[in-house]
Design a protein around this motif. Structure first.
Motif, PDB file in Angstrom:
ATOM      1  N   ASN A 147       0.825  -1.210   0.000  1.00  0.00           N
ATOM      2  CA  ASN A 147       0.000   0.000   0.000  1.00  0.00           C
ATOM      3  C   ASN A 147       0.857   1.258   0.000  1.00  0.00           C
ATOM      4  OD1 ASN A 147       0.999   0.098   2.597  1.00  0.00           O
ATOM      5  ND2 ASN A 147      -0.969  -0.237   3.623  1.00  0.00           N
ATOM      6  N   GLN A 149       2.517   3.944  -1.962  1.00  0.00           N
ATOM      7  CA  GLN A 149       2.403   4.466  -3.322  1.00  0.00           C
ATOM      8  C   GLN A 149       3.694   5.169  -3.737  1.00  0.00           C
ATOM      9  OE1 GLN A 149      -0.147   3.985  -5.617  1.00  0.00           O
ATOM     10  NE2 GLN A 149      -0.726   2.506  -4.025  1.00  0.00           N
ATOM     11  N   SER A 152       4.426   9.581  -8.548  1.00  0.00           N
ATOM     12  CA  SER A 152       4.126   9.416  -9.972  1.00  0.00           C
ATOM     13  C   SER A 152       4.972  10.367 -10.818  1.00  0.00           C
ATOM     14  CB  SER A 152       2.642   9.645 -10.236  1.00  0.00           C
ATOM     15  OG  SER A 152       2.265  10.938  -9.830  1.00  0.00           O
ATOM     16  N   LYS A 157       2.650   5.514 -12.503  1.00  0.00           N
ATOM     17  CA  LYS A 157       2.251   5.600 -11.098  1.00  0.00           C
ATOM     18  C   LYS A 157       1.907   4.195 -10.633  1.00  0.00           C
ATOM     19  CE  LYS A 157      -2.614   6.431 -12.171  1.00  0.00           C
ATOM     20  NZ  LYS A 157      -3.770   7.306 -12.027  1.00  0.00           N
ATOM     21  N   PRO A 159       1.930   1.160  -6.967  1.00  0.00           N
ATOM     22  CA  PRO A 159       2.439   0.789  -5.649  1.00  0.00           C
ATOM     23  C   PRO A 159       3.888   0.308  -5.697  1.00  0.00           C
ATOM     24  CG  PRO A 159       1.201  -1.032  -6.563  1.00  0.00           C
ATOM     25  CD  PRO A 159       1.101   0.087  -7.570  1.00  0.00           C
TER      26      PRO A 159
END
Length: 269
Positions: A147, A149, A152, A157, A159
């Motif tokens: 989870n 991230q 980006s 973009k 995980p």
């Protein structure tokens, strides 16, 4: 079976090229760094380069290959399209094929990125007396989407993907101290002992690779993984992208002990 751990990278490249080796490369060519792969059209290369710059822990770039598929810095005499045991082909973000040679996919505008791999620090762990379970079991490393991230960049973009190695709490601390010294191949762990903290619901079901045994008294230790770009590629839905199959790496001709200094010197140029 041949002992690939004692072979040189050029010897193993030849065996991969002729189809003798098609399995994961963990433990092969002891002492030499290994690398993940992404090949994509030039129009997306700057976005990917920026994605890697923003996410250096999972995506440390070792070399960019363009023009021809010939590798230079990480393995003079090797080819990016034939010398990895297995490749994945993605179209519009969906994996459509697994192949052992991508010569026919290489175009004039293709750009390849070799990305640092945690297989590179496993040698140091084993020298310190820490068992690396997937090597001991003769299988692929366990890898999971988290989870966490990534930052980006352009079309990319997604995980962070992590690789997992089980060990005792004492060895986990020792492994952290060792891998902190390898910043160009993912560095120290991103999480120790708590899969749920990074969104992993079932440790027995990796998203990539194979499940490995976690024994009584052991905890899972997670490192940022060079499979992270594959999750970003699925999101970007580019018309064509080629990657290594997880665990099936390019074996460089650079020693693990020299890789960090080599890359730091390269940054200074």
């Amino acid at each position: 079976m041949a002992d690939y751990s004692k072979m040189t990278p050029p010897e193993v490249w030849k065996l991969i090229r002729t189809g003798e080796i098609t399995r994961p490369t963990a433990g092969m060519c002891a002492g030499y760094a290994q690398a993940n792969l992404v090949i994509l059209p030039k129009k997306y290369a700057d976005d990917f380069k920026e994605f890697a710059r923003k996410n250096p822990k999972p995506c440390p770039i070792l070399e960019v290959v363009e023009g021809t598929p010939d590798i230079h810095d990480m393995g003079e005499g090797a080819s990016i399209v034939t010398d990895i045991p297995k490749y994945f082909i993605y179209r519009d973000g969906v994996k459509v094929d697994e192949v052992t040679d991508v010569s026919s996919y290489w175009k004039e505008d293709s750009v390849a990125f070799l990305i640092g791999c945690s297989f590179s620090f496993e040698e140091a762990l084993m020298k310190a007396g820490i068992e690396v379970r997937h090597i001991a079991q003769g299988c692929n490393v366990s890898m999971y989407k988290t989870n966490i991230q990534c930052e980006s960049a352009g079309v990319f973009k997604g995980p962070m993907v992590v690789s997992m190695r089980p060990m005792t709490p004492e060895n986990a601390q020792k492994a952290k101290e060792i891998t902190d010294r390898y910043p160009n191949v993912h560095g120290g762990p991103v999480q120790i002992g708590d899969p749920a903290a990074i969104g992993i619901k079932d440790i027995s079901k990796p998203d990539y690779g194979d499940p490995v045994e976690i024994r009584d008294g052991e905890i899972p230790v997670f490192w940022a993984c060079g499979v992270t770009p594959q999750a970003a590629i699925e999101n970007a839905k580019l018309p064509l992208v080629i990657t290594h199959a997880p665990g099936h790496m390019f074996i460089t001709n650079v020693l693990n002990t020299e890789l960090n200094d080599y890359l730091e010197a390269k940054k200074q140029k």
